[in-house]
Design an enzyme around this catalytic site. Structure first.
Site, PDB file in Angstrom:
ATOM      1  N   HIS A  17      59.553  36.688  45.404  1.00  0.00           N
ATOM      2  CA  HIS A  17      58.350  37.310  44.848  1.00  0.00           C
ATOM      3  C   HIS A  17      57.861  38.433  45.767  1.00  0.00           C
ATOM      4  O   HIS A  17      57.429  38.172  46.891  1.00  0.00           O
ATOM      5  CB  HIS A  17      57.274  36.226  44.714  1.00  0.00           C
ATOM      6  CG  HIS A  17      55.978  36.706  44.154  1.00  0.00           C
ATOM      7  ND1 HIS A  17      54.774  36.561  44.818  1.00  0.00           N
ATOM      8  CD2 HIS A  17      55.686  37.329  42.982  1.00  0.00           C
ATOM      9  CE1 HIS A  17      53.800  37.044  44.080  1.00  0.00           C
ATOM     10  NE2 HIS A  17      54.320  37.531  42.959  1.00  0.00           N
ATOM     11  N   ARG A  18      57.984  39.646  45.318  1.00  0.00           N
ATOM     12  CA  ARG A  18      57.663  40.845  46.124  1.00  0.00           C
ATOM     13  C   ARG A  18      58.516  40.869  47.397  1.00  0.00           C
ATOM     14  O   ARG A  18      58.061  41.301  48.452  1.00  0.00           O
ATOM     15  CB  ARG A  18      56.173  40.896  46.472  1.00  0.00           C
ATOM     16  CG  ARG A  18      55.247  40.644  45.280  1.00  0.00           C
ATOM     17  CD  ARG A  18      53.776  40.711  45.664  1.00  0.00           C
ATOM     18  NE  ARG A  18      52.926  40.173  44.600  1.00  0.00           N
ATOM     19  CZ  ARG A  18      51.629  39.911  44.696  1.00  0.00           C
ATOM     20  NH1 ARG A  18      51.005  40.163  45.829  1.00  0.00           N
ATOM     21  NH2 ARG A  18      50.944  39.420  43.689  1.00  0.00           N
ATOM     22  N   GLU A  49      62.256  40.086  42.985  1.00  0.00           N
ATOM     23  CA  GLU A  49      61.161  40.586  42.147  1.00  0.00           C
ATOM     24  C   GLU A  49      60.348  41.618  42.922  1.00  0.00           C
ATOM     25  O   GLU A  49      60.125  41.480  44.140  1.00  0.00           O
ATOM     26  CB  GLU A  49      60.248  39.403  41.756  1.00  0.00           C
ATOM     27  CG  GLU A  49      59.264  39.710  40.643  1.00  0.00           C
ATOM     28  CD  GLU A  49      57.893  40.197  41.085  1.00  0.00           C
ATOM     29  OE1 GLU A  49      57.118  40.636  40.226  1.00  0.00           O
ATOM     30  OE2 GLU A  49      57.612  40.174  42.320  1.00  0.00           O
ATOM     31  N   ASP A  86      57.274  45.186  42.174  1.00  0.00           N
ATOM     32  CA  ASP A  86      56.337  45.847  41.253  1.00  0.00           C
ATOM     33  C   ASP A  86      56.448  47.359  41.375  1.00  0.00           C
ATOM     34  O   ASP A  86      56.444  47.892  42.485  1.00  0.00           O
ATOM     35  CB  ASP A  86      54.907  45.426  41.620  1.00  0.00           C
ATOM     36  CG  ASP A  86      54.754  43.920  41.662  1.00  0.00           C
ATOM     37  OD1 ASP A  86      54.800  43.307  40.587  1.00  0.00           O
ATOM     38  OD2 ASP A  86      54.632  43.364  42.780  1.00  0.00           O
ATOM     39  N   HIS A 106      52.196  46.492  44.634  1.00  0.00           N
ATOM     40  CA  HIS A 106      51.619  45.584  43.635  1.00  0.00           C
ATOM     41  C   HIS A 106      50.277  46.057  43.089  1.00  0.00           C
ATOM     42  O   HIS A 106      50.073  46.141  41.875  1.00  0.00           O
ATOM     43  CB  HIS A 106      51.446  44.187  44.242  1.00  0.00           C
ATOM     44  CG  HIS A 106      50.791  43.214  43.308  1.00  0.00           C
ATOM     45  ND1 HIS A 106      49.422  43.054  43.221  1.00  0.00           N
ATOM     46  CD2 HIS A 106      51.315  42.378  42.391  1.00  0.00           C
ATOM     47  CE1 HIS A 106      49.143  42.156  42.306  1.00  0.00           C
ATOM     48  NE2 HIS A 106      50.276  41.721  41.778  1.00  0.00           N
ATOM     49  N   GLU A 165      59.247  44.539  37.815  1.00  0.00           N
ATOM     50  CA  GLU A 165      58.016  44.515  37.008  1.00  0.00           C
ATOM     51  C   GLU A 165      57.382  45.903  36.983  1.00  0.00           C
ATOM     52  O   GLU A 165      57.128  46.504  38.034  1.00  0.00           O
ATOM     53  CB  GLU A 165      57.022  43.497  37.580  1.00  0.00           C
ATOM     54  CG  GLU A 165      55.725  43.491  36.759  1.00  0.00           C
ATOM     55  CD  GLU A 165      54.676  42.509  37.237  1.00  0.00           C
ATOM     56  OE1 GLU A 165      54.970  41.681  38.112  1.00  0.00           O
ATOM     57  OE2 GLU A 165      53.543  42.602  36.724  1.00  0.00           O
ATOM     58  N   LYS A 198      54.054  47.801  36.323  1.00  0.00           N
ATOM     59  CA  LYS A 198      52.616  47.556  36.214  1.00  0.00           C
ATOM     60  C   LYS A 198      51.966  48.642  35.348  1.00  0.00           C
ATOM     61  O   LYS A 198      52.347  49.822  35.427  1.00  0.00           O
ATOM     62  CB  LYS A 198      51.978  47.606  37.613  1.00  0.00           C
ATOM     63  CG  LYS A 198      52.345  46.424  38.521  1.00  0.00           C
ATOM     64  CD  LYS A 198      51.737  45.133  38.019  1.00  0.00           C
ATOM     65  CE  LYS A 198      51.868  44.010  39.055  1.00  0.00           C
ATOM     66  NZ  LYS A 198      51.510  42.696  38.480  1.00  0.00           N
ATOM     67  N   ASP A 253      57.208  33.048  47.191  1.00  0.00           N
ATOM     68  CA  ASP A 253      57.110  33.832  48.434  1.00  0.00           C
ATOM     69  C   ASP A 253      58.004  33.217  49.518  1.00  0.00           C
ATOM     70  O   ASP A 253      58.329  33.870  50.493  1.00  0.00           O
ATOM     71  CB  ASP A 253      55.663  33.813  48.973  1.00  0.00           C
ATOM     72  CG  ASP A 253      54.645  34.394  47.991  1.00  0.00           C
ATOM     73  OD1 ASP A 253      55.046  35.110  47.063  1.00  0.00           O
ATOM     74  OD2 ASP A 253      53.436  34.118  48.174  1.00  0.00           O
TER      75      ASP A 253
HETATM   76  O1  G3P Z   1      56.970  38.078  38.522  1.00  0.00           O
HETATM   77  C1  G3P Z   1      55.888  37.244  38.589  1.00  0.00           C
HETATM   78  C2  G3P Z   1      54.706  37.741  39.367  1.00  0.00           C
HETATM   79  O2  G3P Z   1      55.117  38.805  40.189  1.00  0.00           O
HETATM   80  C3  G3P Z   1      53.585  38.151  38.515  1.00  0.00           C
HETATM   81  O3  G3P Z   1      52.382  38.326  39.175  1.00  0.00           O
HETATM   82  O4  G3P Z   1      50.594  39.593  40.229  1.00  0.00           O
HETATM   83  O5  G3P Z   1      52.538  38.880  41.589  1.00  0.00           O
HETATM   84  O6  G3P Z   1      52.787  40.699  39.934  1.00  0.00           O
HETATM   85  P1  G3P Z   1      52.068  39.431  40.273  1.00  0.00           P
HETATM   86 CA    CA Z   2      55.060  41.098  40.209  1.00  0.00          CA
END
Ligand code: G3P
Ligand code: CA
Length: 237
Positions: free
Chosen positions: A6-7, A33, A35, A48, A106, A108, A226
């Site tokens: 995640h990130r 993953e 953003d 993000h 992702e 945004k 994470d």
């Molecule tokens: O991919 C799932 C997660 O990244 C979504 O929430 O806010 O971390 O972008 P956020």
């Molecule tokens: Ca995300």
């Protein structure tokens, strides 16, 4: 079972930076993953928040700033002095670093059709289109991805399962639908319905070790976390 960083490996390094992505690969991530937002002068960058304020030394909305201002900000010191001088990466730099990986990209909001086109063409340029799923919380952005190229695999993020979740998944023809961990644990019926349609469910953000077993038994295809190397080690037991 996908180990989804995640990130990047954001427990170890500042989120959405090159060190976090390099560490995610070393930590055993099978999907990475991140953003994407676009600057005022049309450069896709990996960050993000809407603004630079939380994760950099800069401030202001990403879409109001030229790339030169985003690039000048320190995106590492807020996390630890160990990462002082780390920058907000361009999407191109991330794709170059992760050219051999599999990605969960992702987009945004806000994002326009030309901006989505630029993002997809960068995936092509780095040979990553087949190994990337492009997802968004915003169904309209998922529609734009389909408009740019229907062969790009798509995902829909949800804050919570709502009444239209299955209809949206069908309409957008997504390969994954990624809700919160709480919704996966609290609504097994919707998970079962998605899995029956051949749609992968990968909840976020699965940082609580106590939830990893119940989520996996609930039928998820991956965990977005994470804590990348911890999950890698836990799955090996
Ligand atoms: O991919 C799932 C997660 O990244 C979504 O929430 O806010 O971390 O972008 P956020
Ligand atoms: Ca995300």
């Amino acid at each position: 079972m996908h180990i989804v960083a995640h990130r990047g490996y954001s427990a170890l390094a500042p989120e959405n930076t090159l060190p976090a992505f390099a560490a995610a690969v070393l930590g055993g991530a099978t999907l990475i993953e991140f953003d994407v937002r676009t600057t005022a002068d049309d450069v896709p960058v990996v960050i993000h928040d809407r603004t630079l304020d939380r994760t950099t030394s800069g401030s202001g909305h990403v879409w109001d700033l030229p790339y030169s201002e985003v690039a000048a900000a320190d995106a590492g010191s807020w996390f630890s002095p160990a990462y002082a001088g780390t920058r907000v990466p361009t999407l191109a730099a991330v794709l170059e670093l992760l050219a051999d990986a599999s990605l969960l990209l992702e987009i945004k909001p806000p994002a326009t059709l030309p901006q989505v086109k630029t993002i997809v063409s960068l995936l092509d340029q780095y040979g990553l289109r087949e190994r990337t799923i492009v997802q968004s919380f915003d169904p309209q952005i998922v529609r734009l991805v389909r408009e740019v190229d229907p062969s790009v695999r798509r995902g829909l993020l949800r804050l919570r399962f709502e009444a239209d979740t299955l209809d949206l998944a069908d309409e957008l023809d997504v390969v994954c639908l990624n809700p919160s961990t709480a919704d996966v644990l609290g609504d097994p019926g919707t998970v079962t319905a998605l899995v029956a349609r051949g749609i992968d469910v990968m909840p976020w953000t699965a940082n609580d070790i106590a939830e990893w077993g119940p989520l996996i038994r609930g039928g998820v295809a991956g965990l977005i976390t994470d804590r990348v190397a911890e999950l890698t080690g836990w799955l090996a037991h």
